[in-house]
Design an enzyme around this catalytic site. Sequence first.
Site, PDB file in Angstrom:
ATOM      1  N   ASP A   1      -3.099   6.051  -3.636  1.00  0.00           N
ATOM      2  CA  ASP A   1      -1.896   6.876  -3.721  1.00  0.00           C
ATOM      3  C   ASP A   1      -1.796   7.491  -5.111  1.00  0.00           C
ATOM      4  OD1 ASP A   1      -1.150   4.845  -5.436  1.00  0.00           O
ATOM      5  OD2 ASP A   1       0.700   4.333  -4.389  1.00  0.00           O
TER       6      ASP A   1
ATOM      7  N   ASP B   1       0.879   7.623  -8.249  1.00  0.00           N
ATOM      8  CA  ASP B   1       2.105   7.028  -8.790  1.00  0.00           C
ATOM      9  C   ASP B   1       2.596   7.885  -9.947  1.00  0.00           C
ATOM     10  OD1 ASP B   1       1.929   4.412  -7.231  1.00  0.00           O
ATOM     11  OD2 ASP B   1       0.023   4.365  -8.309  1.00  0.00           O
TER      12      ASP B   1
ATOM     13  N   ASP C   1       4.176   8.108  -4.813  1.00  0.00           N
ATOM     14  CA  ASP C   1       5.373   7.360  -5.216  1.00  0.00           C
ATOM     15  C   ASP C   1       5.977   8.056  -6.416  1.00  0.00           C
ATOM     16  OD1 ASP C   1       5.089   5.450  -3.277  1.00  0.00           O
ATOM     17  OD2 ASP C   1       4.346   3.874  -4.609  1.00  0.00           O
TER      18      ASP C   1
HETATM   19  P1  DGT Z   1      -4.387   2.259  -5.964  1.00  0.00           P
HETATM   20  O1  DGT Z   1      -3.158   3.083  -5.784  1.00  0.00           O
HETATM   21  O2  DGT Z   1      -4.725   1.439  -4.764  1.00  0.00           O
HETATM   22  O3  DGT Z   1      -5.542   3.065  -6.427  1.00  0.00           O
HETATM   23  O4  DGT Z   1      -4.111   1.182  -7.134  1.00  0.00           O
HETATM   24  P2  DGT Z   1      -2.836   1.015  -8.042  1.00  0.00           P
HETATM   25  O5  DGT Z   1      -3.189   0.054  -9.102  1.00  0.00           O
HETATM   26  O6  DGT Z   1      -2.299   2.336  -8.450  1.00  0.00           O
HETATM   27  O7  DGT Z   1      -1.816   0.240  -7.116  1.00  0.00           O
HETATM   28  P3  DGT Z   1      -0.371   0.653  -6.583  1.00  0.00           P
HETATM   29  O8  DGT Z   1      -0.268   2.111  -6.418  1.00  0.00           O
HETATM   30  O9  DGT Z   1      -0.114  -0.173  -5.367  1.00  0.00           O
HETATM   31  O10 DGT Z   1       0.658   0.123  -7.688  1.00  0.00           O
HETATM   32  C1  DGT Z   1       0.605   0.471  -9.044  1.00  0.00           C
HETATM   33  C2  DGT Z   1       1.547  -0.386  -9.836  1.00  0.00           C
HETATM   34  O11 DGT Z   1       2.880  -0.076  -9.520  1.00  0.00           O
HETATM   35  C3  DGT Z   1       1.405  -1.875  -9.533  1.00  0.00           C
HETATM   36  O12 DGT Z   1       0.964  -2.532 -10.676  1.00  0.00           O
HETATM   37  C4  DGT Z   1       2.737  -2.403  -9.237  1.00  0.00           C
HETATM   38  C5  DGT Z   1       3.656  -1.236  -9.320  1.00  0.00           C
HETATM   39  N1  DGT Z   1       4.404  -1.110  -8.070  1.00  0.00           N
HETATM   40  C6  DGT Z   1       3.935  -0.687  -6.888  1.00  0.00           C
HETATM   41  N2  DGT Z   1       4.897  -0.654  -5.970  1.00  0.00           N
HETATM   42  C7  DGT Z   1       6.026  -1.075  -6.592  1.00  0.00           C
HETATM   43  C8  DGT Z   1       7.385  -1.242  -6.183  1.00  0.00           C
HETATM   44  O13 DGT Z   1       7.759  -1.001  -5.049  1.00  0.00           O
HETATM   45  N3  DGT Z   1       8.268  -1.685  -7.147  1.00  0.00           N
HETATM   46  C9  DGT Z   1       7.873  -1.944  -8.445  1.00  0.00           C
HETATM   47  N4  DGT Z   1       8.775  -2.349  -9.329  1.00  0.00           N
HETATM   48  N5  DGT Z   1       6.610  -1.793  -8.841  1.00  0.00           N
HETATM   49  C10 DGT Z   1       5.703  -1.367  -7.943  1.00  0.00           C
HETATM   50 MG    MG Z   2      -1.579   3.705  -7.032  1.00  0.00          MG
END
Ligand code: DGT
Ligand code: MG
Length: 382
Positions: free
Chosen positions: A204, A206, A306
Site C-alpha cells: 500500500d 502510507d 492510507d
Molecule cells: P507494506 O505496505 O506491506 O509494503 O509494508 P509497511 O511496512 O508499509 O506496512 P503497513 O503499510 O502495514 O504499515 C506501516 C506502518 O504503519 C506500520 O509500522 C504500523 C503503522 N500502521 C499501520 N496501520 C496502522 C493503524 O491502523 N494504526 C496505527 N496507529 N498505525 C498503523
Molecule cells: Mg505500507
Amino acid sequence: VQAESLEDRCQVSPYACQRRTPLAHKNQVLTEALETMAEEARFCGSEGRSLAFSRAASVLKSLPWTVRGVKELHFLPCIGEHSRKIIQEVLEDGTSTEVENVRQSERYQTMKHFMKIFGVGVKTASQWYQEGLRTINDLQAHHAKLGKAQQAGLLHYRDLNSPVKRSEAEAIVQVVQKAVDQFLPGASVTLTGGFRRGKPSGHDVDLLITHPVEGQEVGLLSKVISWLDSQDFLLYHSTHRNASQALEDQELSVSMTAMDRLDHCFSIFCLNYPHGSIKGGSRAWEPGYELKDPGDATLWKAVRVDLVVAPYSQFPFALLGWTGSRNFERDLRRFSKHEKKMVLNSHTLYHTEKKIFLSAASEEEIFQHLGLEFMPPEERNA
Ligand code: DGT
Ligand code: MG
C-alpha cells in the site's frame, strides 16, 4: 577463545529498536521459514506464538552474517525452543518438514488466500474456512455476507495483490499534494511506511499530512477526500477519527491510549496512467477473468492508500509510528515501557513517573528522549 568470540559476535539486543536492520539481509531462507510459522500461528489466533516466531526472524534479519550452525543461536536473544528446532531442521536438511507441512496444508493456503482480500482479517477468514468456503469463487456465491470494504477488496483483488511500485506511490503523492494544496497551501504530504524504509515496492501507500501552523489541519482530511472522490480518484474510502480502532495487532495497540487519535482514511485509489481515465468497467474481478485486451491494463490500477493527518506538534511521533516496520514499532513501544517507564504512541511520549509529556521537533529528538541511538528509516526493516 572461539566460544568467546562467538559470544561477542552474538551481542544482539532483544529490542529491534536497538538493532540495525537493513532491507537486504543474510538469512533469508531461515527468516522465511520462521515467518511462515508466525503467520500460521496468527491464523490460529495464537498471537503469543506468532510473536515469538516473528521476533526470532527479526533477530536473524539484523545479523551481518549467515547463520550456519545451531551453536550460533545459543547466545542470540528471542530464539525460543520451537524456533531453534525449525532453524536446525533448515540448516541440516535445507528445509523444515514442519514448515513444508504448514505451507501445503489446505487451511494455511485458504487462510492466506482469503486474507489477501482487503478488509478481511483472521476472524473472518477462519470463519469462512469453518463454513467450508475455500476459493474466491465460493465467496462470490456468498456475496451477501461481505462488508463494504470486503466487496471492494474482492472487486479489485488482482490489482491490490500486485505490488505497488515506488513510481506509483510517488504519482499518488502528487495527486494528494494537489488536493491538499487547494484547501491548505503550505501543508505537506510525506511518504511513510515501507517506502520510507527504502522498499522498492509495497502492498500500500502510507501518507502523512501536516501543516506548520498547528490547528490548520483540522477538517482537512474530509475536504481532501471529498475532492478526490469528486474527481473519480477514489474507488473506496472509509474515514476514522481514531486510527487505533483499525489496528488488529494487540501488541501494537496495547500502548495506545485515548490520546491515540489521528484523522485517518483507508482508501483504494484509482491510479490513472497517462492516456486513460476510466473507472469501473472491464477490470472488475470475475471468476476465470482474464484481461481480454492487454492494453486495458495500462489505463488504470487500483492501489491501497492510507491517509493520516497529524497536528504539527505530533508530526515526528506520527512519522516514527507510521514508518514501521511493525516489529520495529512494537519493540520501540516495548522498550519505552519496560526500560524507560515511558509510553510512546503515534502522538506523544509520556513519562509515567515524572508525569510529563516529552515534546519533540524531529524523530531524532524522540530517540534522544528514549536514550536510543538514532536509527535511520532504512535500518528499521526489523
Ligand atoms: P507494506 O505496505 O506491506 O509494503 O509494508 P509497511 O511496512 O508499509 O506496512 P503497513 O503499510 O502495514 O504499515 C506501516 C506502518 O504503519 C506500520 O509500522 C504500523 C503503522 N500502521 C499501520 N496501520 C496502522 C493503524 O491502523 N494504526 C496505527 N496507529 N498505525 C498503523
Ligand atoms: Mg505500507
